[in-house]
Design an enzyme around this catalytic site. Structure first.
Site, PDB file in Angstrom:
ATOM      1  N   VAL A  82       2.223   0.919   6.217  1.00  0.00           N
ATOM      2  CA  VAL A  82       2.685  -0.788   6.369  1.00  0.00           C
ATOM      3  C   VAL A  82       2.972  -0.360   7.617  1.00  0.00           C
ATOM      4  CG1 VAL A  82       4.076  -1.786   4.931  1.00  0.00           C
ATOM      5  CG2 VAL A  82       2.966  -0.678   3.741  1.00  0.00           C
ATOM      6  N   LYS A  83       2.382  -1.910   7.516  1.00  0.00           N
ATOM      7  CA  LYS A  83       3.281  -2.484   8.775  1.00  0.00           C
ATOM      8  C   LYS A  83       3.749  -3.542   8.892  1.00  0.00           C
ATOM      9  CE  LYS A  83      -0.135  -3.778  13.414  1.00  0.00           C
ATOM     10  NZ  LYS A  83      -1.182  -5.242  13.503  1.00  0.00           N
TER      11      LYS A  83
END
Length: 216
Positions: A82-83
């Site tokens: 997850v960015k």
């Protein structure tokens, strides 16, 4: 050094994956928009092509929204990272999602202090943006070297992911500065194999082989 490809074009990703030269993928909303397909579908297909980390970015800017979106993204595949943006809410979300066992890539890093915070928040990756620093006449490689020293001083596990790479020289300098990963467009990865003397040497060898009638 690990190589990640920075694109959402599944054809380019599949082509590079066959070469064995890429270890992961980074995407962002701009790259996904170019794909012209539903966000989750693109991420899922990429995750099926590449077994390594695939960064998928949230679009929420508040903590609760990032957690909701991050957990939804993490369910797409086990290799989703997850960015999150390097904001205070992003750091809080990083701590929570990392605690869930989710890989987190903290992006838009432009200072060593920001990188220190991301490591303390449990980030899997920190993404300093080299090219964008160059645009304002700041040495991005000095930033990577500073982060490397800090992380080594305190034995942080967070990997330095050199981002916004625009040239083969950026890749070399990032490797020399101690980056763990470089993410780059497909064209930059392929350009790493290019050298005029290689082309010239091959041309000479082939010409000599033809003159000598050599066949294998």
């Amino acid at each position: 050094m690990k190589f990640f490809v920075d694109t959402a074009d599944t054809k380019d990703i599949a082509d590079l994956a066959e070469s064995g030269m890429i270890d992961g993928v980074t995407t962002n909303p701009s790259l996904i928009a170019k794909a012209g397909r539903p966000f989750a579908d693109v991420i899922q297909e990429i995750c099926e092509i590449v077994p390594g980390p695939v960064s998928a970015e949230v679009v929420a800017t508040d903590y609760e929204g990032m957690i909701t979106e991050g957990r939804k993204l993490a369910k797409i595949a086990d290799n989703v990272a997850v960015k999150l943006p390097l904001t205070w809410d992003g750091l809080k979300a990083c701590r929570t999602l990392s605690g869930d066992g989710t890989q987190v890539n903290v992006t838009l890093c432009f200072s060593a202090n920001q990188a220190l915070l991301a490591a303390k928040a449990g980030a899997t990756f920190i993404s300093p943006f080299i090219g964008r620093l160059d645009d304002i006449n700041i040495d991005g490689m000095e930033l990577i070297a500073d982060i490397r020293q800090i992380y080594d001083n305190y034995l942080f596990d967070t990997e330095i992911l050199a981002a916004s790479i625009r040239s083969a020289n950026h890749v070399k300098l990032s490797a020399l500065a101690g980056a763990d990963v470089a993410t780059m467009p497909p064209g930059v990865i392929k350009s790493l194999a290019n050298h005029p003397l290689t082309d010239k040497g091959l041309e000479i060898f082939l010409a000599d082989a033809q003159k000598a009638g050599i066949k294998v």
